[in-house]
Design a protein around this motif. Sequence first.
Motif: not given
Length: 356
Positions: A156-169
């Motif tokens: 759901i939060i994977d909407g913009f470049n780098g958003l969900s990936s950096m939150v994951g990191i």
Amino acid sequence: MLGLIAAFLTSFFATQFIIRFKHLHQHISADSNLSGPQKFHKVAVPRIGGISIACGLFAAVFTKTISLGSGHQGIILLICAIPTFAIGLTEDLTKKISVKQRLLFTAISAACVIYSLNIQITSFDIALIDFVFAIPFFGTLLTVFAITGLANAYNIIDGFNGLSSMVGIITLLALAYVAYLLGDITIIFLSLIMAGAILGFFIWNYPQGLIFLGDGGAYLIGFWIGALSIWLCFAHPEVSPWFALLINGYPIMETLFTIYRRRIHQNSNPGEPDGIHFHTLIFRRILQARYFDSALSANARTAPYLWILAGLSIAPALLWWQSTPILIGACAFFAIGYVWLYSKIVRFKTPSWMHL
């Protein structure tokens, strides 16, 4: 350390390979829908970045197994993740997999984790309600629900470049930090290799968006973090179960509020996409007009707002990971703050400090 390097380099070069030869596969791998409510890219972009992350995880676990003769728990978690990743990747390639089907396969992965690693939620650390865990299979069902829900939350939060990936990191580094304080080498390793695999992808995804996570990548990240969050609390009873909740506060809150908004206010299917997620509002109400022609696009400028928001829930979790009362208070404070800020932005009353 060797596993972290293997995860990063494998993911990095796998992502580069996918981008370099996208002309060979973009007819099935690219996100060509440029007009949906959550579509903000202007050209077709490969949405199979999850393959790179999966390759990075495999390389790291394989390296540890070969070099140290250990790592069987990493192998088990990786095998458990297969249904989740496979159904997400199938959606990326076919665009025909429903939300219910993705949730079902993720629930199967969660059940495999419970059975194979013998971990589950066993307490809320609240005496008045912990009696519910005496109900047969309650803890098992709650664990399946929690892991499945978090996997979907990352999508759901994977909407913009780098958003969900950096939150994951950020979340994985927080898990690794608490695991380090507790001396849990396994969770440190599993947290860091996923962080490394995501970073190898992130470099190509942010800020330009040369490749997307896709459902396969988002579900895999959410599943992995959900499993490790519960595993840490199960293996170390001194860690409050509210730590697992608060460290994932932003994606959880986004999901719950999305369900409430769609079901109560819109009377629509919670599984259908819409254009008023928190990240979408920040893009449209704060950044889109101001940075329309900027070298660093409004799309790329959106994610840091949400990285900070995620950090506001993760910080107290790290400071008071043993204290249930404080963490419950922090959860309540974060939820109230989220709703207040959302209501301000949606009513065109965005606080001035957000226009920096």
